[in-house]
Design a protein around this motif. Sequence first.
Motif, PDB file in Angstrom:
ATOM      1  N   GLY A 141       0.796  -1.240   0.000  1.00 24.35           N
ATOM      2  CA  GLY A 141       0.000   0.000   0.000  1.00 24.35           C
ATOM      3  C   GLY A 141       0.818   1.275   0.000  1.00 24.35           C
ATOM      4  O   GLY A 141       0.275   2.354  -0.202  1.00 24.35           O
ATOM      5  N   TYR A 143       3.841   3.897  -1.435  1.00 23.88           N
ATOM      6  CA  TYR A 143       4.359   4.282  -2.752  1.00 23.88           C
ATOM      7  C   TYR A 143       5.633   5.087  -2.548  1.00 23.88           C
ATOM      8  O   TYR A 143       5.683   5.963  -1.668  1.00 23.88           O
ATOM      9  CB  TYR A 143       3.306   5.124  -3.486  1.00 23.88           C
ATOM     10  CG  TYR A 143       3.746   5.663  -4.831  1.00 23.88           C
ATOM     11  CD1 TYR A 143       3.849   4.823  -5.943  1.00 23.88           C
ATOM     12  CD2 TYR A 143       4.048   7.019  -5.006  1.00 23.88           C
ATOM     13  CE1 TYR A 143       4.240   5.317  -7.184  1.00 23.88           C
ATOM     14  CE2 TYR A 143       4.435   7.522  -6.240  1.00 23.88           C
ATOM     15  CZ  TYR A 143       4.532   6.670  -7.322  1.00 23.88           C
ATOM     16  OH  TYR A 143       4.921   7.168  -8.544  1.00 23.88           O
ATOM     17  N   ASN A 201      -0.703   6.722   0.627  1.00 26.60           N
ATOM     18  CA  ASN A 201      -0.934   6.289  -0.750  1.00 26.60           C
ATOM     19  C   ASN A 201      -1.949   5.169  -0.884  1.00 26.60           C
ATOM     20  O   ASN A 201      -2.239   4.725  -1.999  1.00 26.60           O
ATOM     21  CB  ASN A 201       0.389   5.943  -1.425  1.00 26.60           C
ATOM     22  CG  ASN A 201       1.070   7.196  -1.974  1.00 26.60           C
ATOM     23  OD1 ASN A 201       0.610   7.762  -2.949  1.00 26.60           O
ATOM     24  ND2 ASN A 201       2.121   7.662  -1.313  1.00 26.60           N
ATOM     25  N   THR A 202      -2.475   4.695   0.231  1.00 28.88           N
ATOM     26  CA  THR A 202      -3.686   3.859   0.217  1.00 28.88           C
ATOM     27  C   THR A 202      -4.482   4.319   1.424  1.00 28.88           C
ATOM     28  O   THR A 202      -4.149   3.981   2.563  1.00 28.88           O
ATOM     29  CB  THR A 202      -3.354   2.361   0.355  1.00 28.88           C
ATOM     30  OG1 THR A 202      -2.369   2.017  -0.613  1.00 28.88           O
ATOM     31  CG2 THR A 202      -4.604   1.495   0.128  1.00 28.88           C
ATOM     32  N   GLN A 347      -8.417  11.763   3.230  1.00 28.61           N
ATOM     33  CA  GLN A 347      -8.837  10.827   2.191  1.00 28.61           C
ATOM     34  C   GLN A 347     -10.349  10.645   2.273  1.00 28.61           C
ATOM     35  O   GLN A 347     -10.894  10.372   3.339  1.00 28.61           O
ATOM     36  CB  GLN A 347      -8.146   9.477   2.399  1.00 28.61           C
ATOM     37  CG  GLN A 347      -8.634   8.353   1.530  1.00 28.61           C
ATOM     38  CD  GLN A 347      -8.187   8.509   0.070  1.00 28.61           C
ATOM     39  OE1 GLN A 347      -7.030   8.810  -0.203  1.00 28.61           O
ATOM     40  NE2 GLN A 347      -9.116   8.303  -0.856  1.00 28.61           N
ATOM     41  N   ARG A 349     -13.698   8.496   1.359  1.00 28.47           N
ATOM     42  CA  ARG A 349     -13.953   7.064   1.147  1.00 28.47           C
ATOM     43  C   ARG A 349     -15.445   6.801   1.272  1.00 28.47           C
ATOM     44  O   ARG A 349     -16.096   7.334   2.180  1.00 28.47           O
ATOM     45  CB  ARG A 349     -13.183   6.251   2.207  1.00 28.47           C
ATOM     46  CG  ARG A 349     -13.424   4.745   2.158  1.00 28.47           C
ATOM     47  CD  ARG A 349     -12.470   4.019   3.097  1.00 28.47           C
ATOM     48  NE  ARG A 349     -12.726   4.295   4.512  1.00 28.47           N
ATOM     49  CZ  ARG A 349     -13.697   3.712   5.233  1.00 28.47           C
ATOM     50  NH1 ARG A 349     -14.498   2.829   4.687  1.00 28.47           N
ATOM     51  NH2 ARG A 349     -13.865   4.028   6.508  1.00 28.47           N
ATOM     52  N   PRO A 359      -3.917  -1.210   4.524  1.00 29.67           N
ATOM     53  CA  PRO A 359      -4.437  -1.057   3.160  1.00 29.67           C
ATOM     54  C   PRO A 359      -5.481  -2.110   2.826  1.00 29.67           C
ATOM     55  O   PRO A 359      -6.436  -1.829   2.101  1.00 29.67           O
ATOM     56  CB  PRO A 359      -3.195  -1.197   2.279  1.00 29.67           C
ATOM     57  CG  PRO A 359      -2.102  -1.661   3.141  1.00 29.67           C
ATOM     58  CD  PRO A 359      -2.461  -1.357   4.552  1.00 29.67           C
ATOM     59  N   ARG A 363      -9.141  -1.118   1.559  1.00 32.66           N
ATOM     60  CA  ARG A 363      -9.724  -1.544   0.278  1.00 32.66           C
ATOM     61  C   ARG A 363     -11.046  -2.273   0.500  1.00 32.66           C
ATOM     62  O   ARG A 363     -12.011  -2.072  -0.243  1.00 32.66           O
ATOM     63  CB  ARG A 363      -8.740  -2.426  -0.487  1.00 32.66           C
ATOM     64  CG  ARG A 363      -7.571  -1.616  -1.043  1.00 32.66           C
ATOM     65  CD  ARG A 363      -6.752  -2.390  -2.052  1.00 32.66           C
ATOM     66  NE  ARG A 363      -5.519  -1.668  -2.348  1.00 32.66           N
ATOM     67  CZ  ARG A 363      -4.311  -2.020  -1.918  1.00 32.66           C
ATOM     68  NH1 ARG A 363      -4.154  -3.100  -1.184  1.00 32.66           N
ATOM     69  NH2 ARG A 363      -3.243  -1.312  -2.216  1.00 32.66           N
ATOM     70  N   ARG A 388      -7.888   9.987  -6.729  1.00 31.74           N
ATOM     71  CA  ARG A 388      -8.151   8.907  -5.772  1.00 31.74           C
ATOM     72  C   ARG A 388      -8.801   9.435  -4.488  1.00 31.74           C
ATOM     73  O   ARG A 388      -8.884   8.735  -3.477  1.00 31.74           O
ATOM     74  CB  ARG A 388      -6.887   8.117  -5.466  1.00 31.74           C
ATOM     75  CG  ARG A 388      -5.802   8.880  -4.779  1.00 31.74           C
ATOM     76  CD  ARG A 388      -4.544   8.032  -4.643  1.00 31.74           C
ATOM     77  NE  ARG A 388      -3.446   8.789  -4.088  1.00 31.74           N
ATOM     78  CZ  ARG A 388      -3.180   8.879  -2.792  1.00 31.74           C
ATOM     79  NH1 ARG A 388      -3.939   8.274  -1.923  1.00 31.74           N
ATOM     80  NH2 ARG A 388      -2.150   9.585  -2.364  1.00 31.74           N
TER      81      ARG A 388
END
Length: 416
Positions: A141, A143, A201-202, A347, A349, A359, A363, A388
């Motif tokens: 997850g 980057y 990044n996730t 983020q 969601r 991560p 997900r 994203r």
Amino acid sequence: MRRYRVSRDLNMRARRTIAGGVNSNVRLAAIPWPLGFDRAAGSRIWDVDGNEYIDFAMGMGTHILGHQPAAVVDAVRRSLDSGQLFAGQHSLECRLAESIVAIAPWIEQVRFGLSGTEMNLLALRIARAATGRQRFVRFVGHYHGWLDPVLSSGSSPLMPGQSAAAMVDEVVVKWNDLASLDAALSQGDVAAVVMEPVMCNTGCIPPVSGYLAGVKEICARHGTVWVVDEVITGFRLSLSGAQGVFGICGDITIFAKAMGAGFPIAALGASVELLAGVANGTVNHSGTYNSGLSSVAAAVASLDELTGSRPHDRIARAGNRLIGALSGMATRSGHVLRVEGPGPMVQMRFGADVVPTSPEEFRAASDPDVLRSFIAAWQDHGVRTTSRGMCFLSAAHSDHDIDRAVDAAVAALDMI
Ligand SMILES: Cc1ncc(COP(=O)(O)O)c(C=O)c1O
């Protein structure tokens, strides 16, 4: 779609001579097509159709001071009176190095480059040279850049064209899980552990309590170099980044994004001892454009402004206001929007009403199709975010911007 007609024409034109019409594959994901932009100032950006947006993409996190911050723009303009690139040393680069060492005192020396990707690659090289080992650990997850040695995340297959050799040195481990890390390092030959201190990044997931201290202890016990990738969190989560917030420091620190306020510059910081090979030339670090005047001037001005005006509490407050207003908002369409993160970056969601710590959990608790529809609808109502759903707050975002963004979100939710 009439709203984006001029952008569509620009995109068609671009696609004739620019592969895919964009110069970073991340931009391919734009909806309904990659938009063209004319100008930006403060918290706002205007597309070529004349639509105005509150911008939460903010140069993918670089614009901690907003678009066109006066102090940075003036410094860059002044720098151009002196030249663009000396391919030699200048006093401003010393000033920048001194600023970084003052802000992040666990760092003794730095080297400058152009991007987060290349600084992560330099970190691996330094760690290999220092330890005489080959492999490195990274986390599902996370980057660390787009080039072969750091692009894959183990769980996904290689991308077309990516060297299979890129996977050989990489050991992919579960994040926020000390036992997995200890087990990986116990197998030996691990030069470096590379990690985002807050996984941005996730989702946008903080380390669990005690995790970073545990990582430091495990790395020290195994003689492995701990690389803390602060490309997103550096100078953003706080003036001294995530390491300042959590009171834990790694062996090598990578800074990019907010450091240059939108200009291409990145830094690797470490101890004199770890940088000895770079200093005496046995470990190669080169680059034609390194420490170009305008980028260094931008970074000096950016760090001076961040140090002087101390906007971080205000930035976090704006982000928390966004989180508070939107999080858990029961939508009229029956979806639940969650907004998660520490404030300077958050983020969005759609999905289960849980707090993900990995991560995998993120997900499992996410509906990317609904998110995509929401981002498109939010854009139609004058708010731009990343493809994203990561929002970057800045010193330029006012309470009024947040209120308008929330009103736009309510209208957008009605559309999806
Ligand atoms: C944590 C992290 N590391 C490294 C990179 C790569 O940086 P760059 O795009 O400057 O090469 C990114 C880019 O988003 C990042 O988020």
